[in-house]
Design a protein around this motif. Structure first.
Motif, PDB file in Angstrom:
ATOM      1  N   GLY A   1      44.950  -4.689 -91.614  1.00  0.00           N
ATOM      2  CA  GLY A   1      44.821  -4.326 -90.627  1.00  0.00           C
ATOM      3  C   GLY A   1      46.741  -4.745 -90.252  1.00  0.00           C
ATOM      4  N   LEU A   2      47.179  -4.329 -91.302  1.00  0.00           N
ATOM      5  CA  LEU A   2      49.331  -4.715 -90.973  1.00  0.00           C
ATOM      6  C   LEU A   2      49.170  -3.211 -90.546  1.00  0.00           C
ATOM      7  N   LEU A   3      49.925  -3.470 -89.235  1.00  0.00           N
ATOM      8  CA  LEU A   3      50.744  -2.618 -88.560  1.00  0.00           C
ATOM      9  C   LEU A   3      52.183  -2.901 -89.116  1.00  0.00           C
ATOM     10  N   GLY A   4      52.915  -1.971 -88.475  1.00  0.00           N
ATOM     11  CA  GLY A   4      54.771  -1.624 -88.664  1.00  0.00           C
ATOM     12  C   GLY A   4      55.217  -0.517 -90.444  1.00  0.00           C
ATOM     13  N   SER A   5      56.493  -1.599 -90.545  1.00  0.00           N
ATOM     14  CA  SER A   5      56.435  -1.540 -92.408  1.00  0.00           C
ATOM     15  C   SER A   5      56.181  -2.089 -92.744  1.00  0.00           C
TER      16      SER A   5
ATOM     17  N   PHE B   1      45.770 -11.115 -80.643  1.00  0.00           N
ATOM     18  CA  PHE B   1      45.204 -12.121 -79.370  1.00  0.00           C
ATOM     19  C   PHE B   1      45.954 -11.787 -78.779  1.00  0.00           C
ATOM     20  N   LYS B   2      45.795 -11.044 -77.210  1.00  0.00           N
ATOM     21  CA  LYS B   2      46.357 -11.780 -75.937  1.00  0.00           C
ATOM     22  C   LYS B   2      45.714 -11.928 -74.467  1.00  0.00           C
ATOM     23  N   GLY B   3      45.651 -13.273 -74.148  1.00  0.00           N
ATOM     24  CA  GLY B   3      45.038 -13.895 -73.169  1.00  0.00           C
ATOM     25  C   GLY B   3      43.014 -13.300 -73.499  1.00  0.00           C
ATOM     26  N   ASN B   4      42.871 -13.009 -72.850  1.00  0.00           N
ATOM     27  CA  ASN B   4      41.364 -12.245 -73.261  1.00  0.00           C
ATOM     28  C   ASN B   4      41.184 -11.502 -74.118  1.00  0.00           C
ATOM     29  N   ASP B   5      42.599 -10.894 -74.705  1.00  0.00           N
ATOM     30  CA  ASP B   5      41.628  -9.477 -75.280  1.00  0.00           C
ATOM     31  C   ASP B   5      41.928  -9.480 -76.901  1.00  0.00           C
ATOM     32  N   LYS B   6      41.167  -8.365 -77.170  1.00  0.00           N
ATOM     33  CA  LYS B   6      41.369  -9.019 -79.138  1.00  0.00           C
ATOM     34  C   LYS B   6      41.202  -7.324 -79.094  1.00  0.00           C
ATOM     35  N   ARG B   7      42.607  -7.206 -80.459  1.00  0.00           N
ATOM     36  CA  ARG B   7      42.882  -6.026 -80.971  1.00  0.00           C
ATOM     37  C   ARG B   7      42.795  -6.076 -82.329  1.00  0.00           C
ATOM     38  N   VAL B   8      42.658  -4.743 -82.952  1.00  0.00           N
ATOM     39  CA  VAL B   8      42.280  -5.362 -84.599  1.00  0.00           C
ATOM     40  C   VAL B   8      43.973  -4.382 -84.643  1.00  0.00           C
ATOM     41  N   GLY B   9      44.290  -5.301 -85.808  1.00  0.00           N
ATOM     42  CA  GLY B   9      46.110  -4.757 -86.056  1.00  0.00           C
ATOM     43  C   GLY B   9      47.251  -5.686 -85.851  1.00  0.00           C
ATOM     44  N   CYS B  10      47.905  -6.502 -86.614  1.00  0.00           N
ATOM     45  CA  CYS B  10      49.400  -7.181 -86.023  1.00  0.00           C
ATOM     46  C   CYS B  10      50.425  -6.335 -86.649  1.00  0.00           C
ATOM     47  N   ASP B  11      51.172  -7.059 -86.041  1.00  0.00           N
ATOM     48  CA  ASP B  11      52.993  -5.985 -86.271  1.00  0.00           C
ATOM     49  C   ASP B  11      53.304  -7.342 -87.265  1.00  0.00           C
ATOM     50  N   PHE B  12      52.336  -7.702 -88.685  1.00  0.00           N
ATOM     51  CA  PHE B  12      53.236  -9.656 -89.114  1.00  0.00           C
ATOM     52  C   PHE B  12      54.745  -9.241 -89.397  1.00  0.00           C
ATOM     53  N   LEU B  13      55.685  -8.364 -89.828  1.00  0.00           N
ATOM     54  CA  LEU B  13      56.814  -8.669 -89.420  1.00  0.00           C
ATOM     55  C   LEU B  13      57.576  -8.824 -88.344  1.00  0.00           C
TER      56      LEU B  13
END
Length: 373
Positions: free
Chosen positions: A262-266, A327-339
């Motif tokens: 689920g990592l996003l970005g480079s 997570f942003k407030g009550n919003d949950k989405r798959v994926g994260c721009d970890f870098l």
């Protein structure tokens, strides 16, 4: 291959001025073409100036009688050993060249020679001097051996070695592997060297590493993958005797995600040095990089995050099945721009709000101290 000298070698060097019996052997009939007449740039100092190409060509075209180790003058004694043949042949050729002009060439040109040209030059070694690539200093040749030990910048070593490998110049290769030490490298230069996986061919770096080292780090097939060339370059730097310039503590901190799902970005890895610089290193082989850095005296720490605090409303967390969620407030989405989010957390000093802070408290506190100085 470059050979070690016995104590008698130096005595023979001083004996070159004494006569030897002439040998009625076939002359060397190899001729070399006329040089390119393009003007060359020389150092201001006459002492450091290189010879003209025409002077090298003239020396290579000088007719030498070939040394014959089985000639009549040696029949009365026991057969010559390999070392005796080498010494007597060098002396034999040196006497023929006693009135010829010394020729100075740069080490780059020497590394680019191969085949018959290199063999002819080695027969004329008493009149050849090789200039250091970075200073007014000359290497002496004794047959197929280059005398002395020298310090050269690592990038220049790699270029010289690549030339020698591509030209099958085994003498230059052995000289670089055994008689050259890399100039000291700064902490940040060492980290920057991890960026370049494509600067050199795999076979160039592989041949710089001893067989046992290749087996230890890369397994029995001893192959260096393209993605590991940069780390292997730094390993070669260490094995050649390179060191990192002492500038206080040599610390690096590597931030890695607990999961890659689920990592996003480079695909870069975050590396922070004790000089307070933040690096994003692509395709880093972390276990290999850690081993190499530690061999160079680095205090290398790894920080594994499964929770990245972004702000009071946002965070990235590893959830079910090792999948990253944003997570942003009550919003949950798959994926994260970890870098990007981790660098943001580092710069804003919010790593202490990560759920992973208690586990890596000492390292995170040190990172905050470095970044805030």
């Amino acid at each position: 291959m470059i050979k070690k000298f016995s104590p008698s070698t130096l005595l023979i060097l001083f004996a070159l001025s004494f006569p030897v019996l002439a040998q009625d052997s076939e002359e060397d009939v190899t001729d070399f073409g006329s040089p390119n007449q393009t003007p060359q740039t020389f150092d201001d100092s006459r002492e450091c100036a290189l010879s003209e190409d025409s002077e090298l060509i003239n020396l290579l075209n000088f007719k030498l009688k070939k040394f014959n180790p089985t000639s009549k003058e040696f029949e009365s004694g026991p057969p010559l050993t390999e070392e005796e043949i080498k010494h007597k042949s060098i002396r034999f050729y040196s006497l023929q060249l006693k009135d010829e002009k010394v020729v100075k060439i740069d080490i780059d040109k020497f590394a680019s020679l191969g085949g018959a040209t290199l063999a002819s030059l080695l027969n004329r070694s008493s009149k050849i001097f090789l200039r250091h690539p970075e200073k007014c200093e000359f290497f002496s040749l004794f047959g197929d051996s280059i005398i002395g030990h020298y310090e050269i910048s690592f990038e220049r070593i790699l270029r010289l070695y690549a030339t020698a490998v591509n030209k099958n110049n085994n003498i230059a290769q052995e000289f670089i592997r055994t008689q050259i030490i890399p100039s000291p490298m700064s902490l940040d230069s060492a980290i920057k060297s991890l960026y370049d996986d494509y600067g050199y061919q795999q076979n160039i770096i592989e041949s710089l590493l001893p067989q046992e080292v290749r087996t230890l780090f890369f397994g029995e097939n001893s192959m260096v993958s393209v993605a590991d060339v940069a780390e292997s370059k730094l390993l070669a730097f260490s094995l050649l005797g390179g060191r990192i310039v002492d500038q206080g503590e040599k610390e690096i901190f590597i931030f890695v995600p607990d999961s890659k799902k689920g990592l996003l970005g480079s695909n870069e890895t975050i590396v922070i040095s004790s000089s307070s610089k933040i690096y994003e290193v692509p395709l880093l082989n972390i276990p290999l990089a850690l081993n190499v850095m530690r061999s160079l005296g680095f205090n290398a720490k790894i920080i594994i995050l499964k929770h990245v605090f972004i702000d009071n409303e946002s965070s990235c967390v590893v959830g079910e099945g090792g999948l990253w969620y944003h997570f942003k407030g009550n919003d949950k989405r798959v994926g994260c721009d970890f870098l990007s989010n981790t660098i943001r957390s580092i710069k804003s000093n919010t790593l202490v709000k990560s759920n992973d802070y208690p586990i890596f408290k000492e390292s995170i506190d040190r990172v905050n101290e470095i970044i805030n100085n």
